[in-house]
Motif scaffolding. Structure first.
Motif, PDB file in Angstrom:
ATOM      1  N   PRO A 155       0.825  -1.219   0.000  1.00 12.44           N
ATOM      2  CA  PRO A 155       0.000   0.000   0.000  1.00 12.44           C
ATOM      3  C   PRO A 155       0.855   1.263   0.000  1.00 12.44           C
ATOM      4  O   PRO A 155       1.898   1.328   0.658  1.00 12.44           O
ATOM      5  CB  PRO A 155      -0.823  -0.133   1.284  1.00 12.44           C
ATOM      6  N   ARG A 156       0.409   2.277  -0.737  1.00  9.54           N
ATOM      7  CA  ARG A 156       1.081   3.570  -0.785  1.00  9.54           C
ATOM      8  C   ARG A 156       0.215   4.603  -0.079  1.00  9.54           C
ATOM      9  O   ARG A 156      -0.980   4.407   0.125  1.00  9.54           O
ATOM     10  CB  ARG A 156       1.319   4.001  -2.240  1.00  9.54           C
ATOM     11  N   SER A 157       0.826   5.724   0.253  1.00  2.60           N
ATOM     12  CA  SER A 157       0.087   6.770   0.958  1.00  2.60           C
ATOM     13  C   SER A 157      -0.683   7.672   0.007  1.00  2.60           C
ATOM     14  O   SER A 157      -1.679   8.290   0.404  1.00  2.60           O
ATOM     15  CB  SER A 157       1.063   7.627   1.785  1.00  2.60           C
ATOM     16  N   GLU A 158      -0.270   7.774  -1.260  1.00  2.00           N
ATOM     17  CA  GLU A 158      -0.926   8.691  -2.181  1.00  2.00           C
ATOM     18  C   GLU A 158      -2.356   8.251  -2.507  1.00  2.00           C
ATOM     19  O   GLU A 158      -2.633   7.078  -2.674  1.00  2.00           O
ATOM     20  CB  GLU A 158      -0.138   8.813  -3.492  1.00  2.00           C
ATOM     21  N   ARG A 159      -3.230   9.245  -2.617  1.00  4.98           N
ATOM     22  CA  ARG A 159      -4.619   8.993  -3.023  1.00  4.98           C
ATOM     23  C   ARG A 159      -4.835   9.590  -4.404  1.00  4.98           C
ATOM     24  O   ARG A 159      -4.452  10.733  -4.656  1.00  4.98           O
ATOM     25  CB  ARG A 159      -5.594   9.587  -2.020  1.00  4.98           C
ATOM     26  N   ILE A 160      -5.461   8.811  -5.261  1.00  4.46           N
ATOM     27  CA  ILE A 160      -5.600   9.205  -6.657  1.00  4.46           C
ATOM     28  C   ILE A 160      -7.066   9.211  -7.066  1.00  4.46           C
ATOM     29  O   ILE A 160      -7.806   8.270  -6.767  1.00  4.46           O
ATOM     30  CB  ILE A 160      -4.805   8.249  -7.562  1.00  4.46           C
ATOM     31  N   LEU A 161      -7.469  10.270  -7.740  1.00  5.75           N
ATOM     32  CA  LEU A 161      -8.822  10.368  -8.278  1.00  5.75           C
ATOM     33  C   LEU A 161      -8.811   9.985  -9.754  1.00  5.75           C
ATOM     34  O   LEU A 161      -7.952  10.440 -10.515  1.00  5.75           O
ATOM     35  CB  LEU A 161      -9.356  11.801  -8.129  1.00  5.75           C
ATOM     36  N   VAL A 162      -9.763   9.140 -10.158  1.00 10.37           N
ATOM     37  CA  VAL A 162      -9.924   8.784 -11.563  1.00 10.37           C
ATOM     38  C   VAL A 162     -11.297   9.261 -12.014  1.00 10.37           C
ATOM     39  O   VAL A 162     -12.323   8.770 -11.532  1.00 10.37           O
ATOM     40  CB  VAL A 162      -9.796   7.264 -11.797  1.00 10.37           C
ATOM     41  N   CYS A 163     -11.318  10.231 -12.911  1.00  8.66           N
ATOM     42  CA  CYS A 163     -12.560  10.689 -13.536  1.00  8.66           C
ATOM     43  C   CYS A 163     -12.675   9.981 -14.882  1.00  8.66           C
ATOM     44  O   CYS A 163     -11.795  10.126 -15.733  1.00  8.66           O
ATOM     45  CB  CYS A 163     -12.546  12.200 -13.741  1.00  8.66           C
ATOM     46  N   GLY A 164     -13.740   9.228 -15.059  1.00  3.61           N
ATOM     47  CA  GLY A 164     -13.881   8.418 -16.266  1.00  3.61           C
ATOM     48  C   GLY A 164     -13.570   6.967 -16.008  1.00  3.61           C
ATOM     49  O   GLY A 164     -13.162   6.232 -16.914  1.00  3.61           O
ATOM     50  N   ALA A 165     -13.782   6.509 -14.766  1.00  4.78           N
ATOM     51  CA  ALA A 165     -13.402   5.146 -14.378  1.00  4.78           C
ATOM     52  C   ALA A 165     -14.279   4.085 -15.016  1.00  4.78           C
ATOM     53  O   ALA A 165     -13.914   2.908 -15.023  1.00  4.78           O
ATOM     54  CB  ALA A 165     -13.437   4.996 -12.857  1.00  4.78           C
ATOM     55  N   TYR A 210      -1.870   2.054  -4.768  1.00  2.00           N
ATOM     56  CA  TYR A 210      -2.445   3.379  -4.516  1.00  2.00           C
ATOM     57  C   TYR A 210      -3.855   3.269  -3.944  1.00  2.00           C
ATOM     58  O   TYR A 210      -4.561   2.285  -4.173  1.00  2.00           O
ATOM     59  CB  TYR A 210      -2.496   4.200  -5.806  1.00  2.00           C
ATOM     60  N   ARG A 211      -4.263   4.290  -3.225  1.00  2.00           N
ATOM     61  CA  ARG A 211      -5.654   4.434  -2.817  1.00  2.00           C
ATOM     62  C   ARG A 211      -6.363   5.214  -3.915  1.00  2.00           C
ATOM     63  O   ARG A 211      -5.902   6.282  -4.320  1.00  2.00           O
ATOM     64  CB  ARG A 211      -5.751   5.164  -1.480  1.00  2.00           C
ATOM     65  N   VAL A 212      -7.469   4.686  -4.378  1.00  2.00           N
ATOM     66  CA  VAL A 212      -8.129   5.234  -5.566  1.00  2.00           C
ATOM     67  C   VAL A 212      -9.544   5.689  -5.229  1.00  2.00           C
ATOM     68  O   VAL A 212     -10.291   4.987  -4.545  1.00  2.00           O
ATOM     69  CB  VAL A 212      -8.188   4.189  -6.699  1.00  2.00           C
ATOM     70  N   THR A 213      -9.881   6.881  -5.710  1.00  2.00           N
ATOM     71  CA  THR A 213     -11.240   7.399  -5.625  1.00  2.00           C
ATOM     72  C   THR A 213     -11.788   7.524  -7.044  1.00  2.00           C
ATOM     73  O   THR A 213     -11.093   8.004  -7.941  1.00  2.00           O
ATOM     74  CB  THR A 213     -11.279   8.775  -4.939  1.00  2.00           C
ATOM     75  N   CYS A 214     -13.014   7.085  -7.251  1.00  2.00           N
ATOM     76  CA  CYS A 214     -13.639   7.194  -8.566  1.00  2.00           C
ATOM     77  C   CYS A 214     -14.883   8.065  -8.458  1.00  2.00           C
ATOM     78  O   CYS A 214     -15.749   7.816  -7.618  1.00  2.00           O
ATOM     79  CB  CYS A 214     -14.036   5.814  -9.101  1.00  2.00           C
ATOM     80  N   LEU A 215     -14.961   9.080  -9.297  1.00  2.00           N
ATOM     81  CA  LEU A 215     -16.152   9.908  -9.408  1.00  2.00           C
ATOM     82  C   LEU A 215     -16.982   9.365 -10.567  1.00  2.00           C
ATOM     83  O   LEU A 215     -16.566   9.438 -11.720  1.00  2.00           O
ATOM     84  CB  LEU A 215     -15.775  11.366  -9.659  1.00  2.00           C
ATOM     85  N   VAL A 216     -18.139   8.785 -10.259  1.00  2.88           N
ATOM     86  CA  VAL A 216     -18.955   8.152 -11.296  1.00  2.88           C
ATOM     87  C   VAL A 216     -20.420   8.522 -11.097  1.00  2.88           C
ATOM     88  O   VAL A 216     -20.890   8.671  -9.983  1.00  2.88           O
ATOM     89  CB  VAL A 216     -18.815   6.611 -11.272  1.00  2.88           C
ATOM     90  N   ARG A 217     -21.121   8.672 -12.216  1.00  2.00           N
ATOM     91  CA  ARG A 217     -22.550   8.995 -12.131  1.00  2.00           C
ATOM     92  C   ARG A 217     -23.393   7.766 -11.811  1.00  2.00           C
ATOM     93  O   ARG A 217     -24.474   7.874 -11.253  1.00  2.00           O
ATOM     94  CB  ARG A 217     -23.044   9.641 -13.429  1.00  2.00           C
ATOM     95  N   SER A 218     -22.878   6.570 -12.177  1.00  3.12           N
ATOM     96  CA  SER A 218     -23.609   5.324 -11.923  1.00  3.12           C
ATOM     97  C   SER A 218     -22.681   4.335 -11.233  1.00  3.12           C
ATOM     98  O   SER A 218     -22.000   3.538 -11.892  1.00  3.12           O
ATOM     99  CB  SER A 218     -24.128   4.723 -13.237  1.00  3.12           C
ATOM    100  N   PRO A 219     -22.602   4.356  -9.893  1.00  3.80           N
ATOM    101  CA  PRO A 219     -21.709   3.439  -9.176  1.00  3.80           C
ATOM    102  C   PRO A 219     -21.974   1.975  -9.496  1.00  3.80           C
ATOM    103  O   PRO A 219     -21.072   1.141  -9.400  1.00  3.80           O
ATOM    104  CB  PRO A 219     -21.997   3.742  -7.701  1.00  3.80           C
ATOM    105  N   GLU A 220     -23.212   1.654  -9.894  1.00  4.89           N
ATOM    106  CA  GLU A 220     -23.535   0.266 -10.222  1.00  4.89           C
ATOM    107  C   GLU A 220     -22.667  -0.275 -11.342  1.00  4.89           C
ATOM    108  O   GLU A 220     -22.445  -1.484 -11.448  1.00  4.89           O
ATOM    109  CB  GLU A 220     -25.012   0.149 -10.605  1.00  4.89           C
ATOM    110  N   LYS A 221     -22.176   0.616 -12.202  1.00  5.17           N
ATOM    111  CA  LYS A 221     -21.329   0.163 -13.305  1.00  5.17           C
ATOM    112  C   LYS A 221     -20.032  -0.485 -12.817  1.00  5.17           C
ATOM    113  O   LYS A 221     -19.446  -1.316 -13.510  1.00  5.17           O
ATOM    114  CB  LYS A 221     -20.985   1.336 -14.225  1.00  5.17           C
ATOM    115  N   LEU A 222     -19.582  -0.087 -11.642  1.00  4.79           N
ATOM    116  CA  LEU A 222     -18.322  -0.619 -11.126  1.00  4.79           C
ATOM    117  C   LEU A 222     -18.447  -2.070 -10.681  1.00  4.79           C
ATOM    118  O   LEU A 222     -17.442  -2.743 -10.474  1.00  4.79           O
ATOM    119  CB  LEU A 222     -17.815   0.242  -9.963  1.00  4.79           C
ATOM    120  N   THR A 223     -19.667  -2.559 -10.542  1.00  7.43           N
ATOM    121  CA  THR A 223     -19.836  -3.939 -10.088  1.00  7.43           C
ATOM    122  C   THR A 223     -19.307  -4.947 -11.102  1.00  7.43           C
ATOM    123  O   THR A 223     -19.049  -6.094 -10.760  1.00  7.43           O
ATOM    124  CB  THR A 223     -21.318  -4.244  -9.811  1.00  7.43           C
ATOM    125  N   LYS A 224     -19.167  -4.533 -12.351  1.00  7.56           N
ATOM    126  CA  LYS A 224     -18.689  -5.475 -13.361  1.00  7.56           C
ATOM    127  C   LYS A 224     -17.179  -5.677 -13.294  1.00  7.56           C
ATOM    128  O   LYS A 224     -16.638  -6.591 -13.920  1.00  7.56           O
ATOM    129  CB  LYS A 224     -19.070  -4.989 -14.763  1.00  7.56           C
TER     130      LYS A 224
END
Length: 485
Positions: free
Chosen positions: A6-16, A33-47
């Protein structure tokens, strides 16, 4: 691939949930890395296999929502901006991209973000640059004009299973032994494999010299689009294609032709076609110098992409990206329904596994020809038809495209809802609901719903209703037969 510590940096991905972003997020998590995703439909990440990762944070919202963007940028060190529009609507996509980039730049300036990374497109600068590529360049310039240092990568055609450009190329070569093409087929390009794009995007985090720079990335081969097509034919074990360039085919006509032959709609094909007239070759080797590493040549990149496609191992696909319209309130207004049911000799699990295989190469349980005719009709008026297929022959998730449908609800062993994306005078969906009748039997209820728009919508519904009487019983019997088998 073994995960790093694990790393300390946090990364945002727009368009995940997009083609590149979905693969990049997994790569970043694997790197620790610790990753944050900004998404309009979180359900899409289930795939995604990484959708429940312990180092993943999901923020629901859109880039248009400044407050959601601000929340996503809290305590962020790096932010990837992998958002751009592809729908060609009289240049509206360029204006939208301009507004989104400006808003993100301004919000990032008030956050902890130390760097923005953006992936744009190659293309010789000048008055002849296509509107699509010009928009991609403009977004990079907007992001770099802010106070947060921004690394801009510029790439030409990305070769990878499921990418829009790769799918377009593959279908054209597979289906057309003789091609009459625009003169841009002679234009030089420098394709790059998706795995190399991801390597560069991740590697730049540890190379401070990339901050504030524009870096061109490409594979080792520079060749014309005509030569790329011949390489594709060779890897598909097909004869060399006869390619006849003519000066009269405009980008508009080319996009209609691409929309007819490939899974990519003409609205998406048009900005792609317009960009093909521009030479897309790296202007410098700064990326290679700062982040050295071997890149796949065009032959190896196509082989790798075809291998993934043939194995059904397509991690992300171009058709999954984009906004999913909200579900209509089917309880209000004029809603027309056609409800049918059948008892299946099989468990709920077996039955649902069969139903979720709908479409693509699997077809529609004996009614495939009639659906194919419906697809041709839709394609003739600019709809997607059945060309998009599906990402995987059995696996299915929320937000995925299946032919001219979109998955808008998926509850394992209970419900599958498909929203129609064909050209219609109204809103339509096809819904499957399952309920166990006993330990070894399942009740399947299939409901078609349609909300008409005006008299044309009503006329359409009553015109197709007799066809439902032919198609739907065949489908239900086919499901039952396959489950029993």
């Amino acid at each position: 691939m073994t995960e790093s510590s694990p790393r300390s940096e946090r990364i945002l991905v727009c368009g995940a949930t997009g083609y590149v972003g979905g693969r990049l997020a997994r790569r970043l998590l694997e790197e620790g890395y610790r990753v944050t995703c900004l998404v309009r439909s979180p359900e899409k990440l289930t795939k995604f296999s990484w959708g429940q990762h312990e180092r993943l944070t999901v923020v629901k919202g859109e880039l248009e929502d400044t407050e959601a963007t601000r929340r996503a940028l809290e305590n962020i060190d790096f932010a990837y901006y992998l958002v751009h529009s592809m729908q060609s609507a009289k240049g509206e996509y360029a204006q939208r991209d301009r507004e989104l980039a400006t808003g993100f730049r301004d919000t990032a300036q008030t956050s902890s973000c130390r760097r923005i990374i953006y992936l744009g497109g190659l293309g010789e600068l000048g008055a002849d640059l296509s509107e699509h590529l010009d928009s991609r360049h403009e977004v990079g310039e907007i992001l770099q004009s802010g106070r947060v240092p921004t690394t801009v990568f510029r790439a030409a055609m990305i070769i990878g299973s499921g990418s829009a450009s790769f799918e377009t190329l593959r279908y054209l070569v597979e289906r057309l032994p003789i091609m009459v093409t625009p003169k841009w087929v002679k234009t030089e390009t420098q394709p790059v494999a998706i795995r190399d794009v991801l390597r560069y995007l991740v590697a730049c985090l540890g190379v401070e010299e990339t901050a504030g720079r524009t870096l061109d990335i490409g594979g080792p081969d520079v060749m014309s689009y005509r030569d790329v097509m011949q390489v594709m034919a060779e890897k598909l074990k097909l004869r060399r294609r006869i390619i006849l360039p003519v000066p009269v085919l405009t980008p508009y006509l080319s996009s209609l032709w691409i929309g007819l032959v490939t899974p990519v709609s003409s609205s998406i094909a048009r900005p792609l076609s317009e960009g093909l007239k521009n030479r897309t070759v790296c202007r410098n080797d700064d990326a290679v110098r700062l982040m050295p590493g071997d890149c796949l040549g065009i032959e190896a990149a196509i082989e790798a992409a075809l291998g993934k496609t043939q194995q059904g191992d397509i991690e992300t696909r171009w058709s999954t990206a984009g906004k999913i319209p909200g579900d209509p309130d089917w309880s209000g207004g004029t809603t027309l329904t056609d409800r049918r049911e059948i008892t299946v000799q099989g468990s709920v699990e077996q039955t649902f596994a069969e139903i979720r295989s709908i479409g693509g190469a699997n077809g529609y349980w004996g009614a495939g020809f009639l659906w194919q005719v419906r697809g041709w009709m839709d394609q003739a008026i600019g709809g997607p038809g059945l060309r998009r297929g599906r990402r995987h022959p059995r696996d299915l998730h929320y937000g995925e495209a299946v032919d001219f449908w979109r998955v808008t609800k998926l509850v394992p062993n209970e419900r599958l809802t498909l929203r129609a994306e064909m050209k219609l005078p109204g809103e339509a969906e096809l819904d499957f609901q399952l309920e166990p009748s006993s330990a070894e039997t399942t009740q399947v209820v299939m409901t078609a719903r349609f909300r008409p728009k005006g008299l044309l919508g009503l006329a359409y519904w009553y015109a197709v209703l007799p066809l439902h009487g032919l198609v739907f019983p065949v489908m239900l019997r086919g499901i039952a037969k396959n489950v029993q088998r």
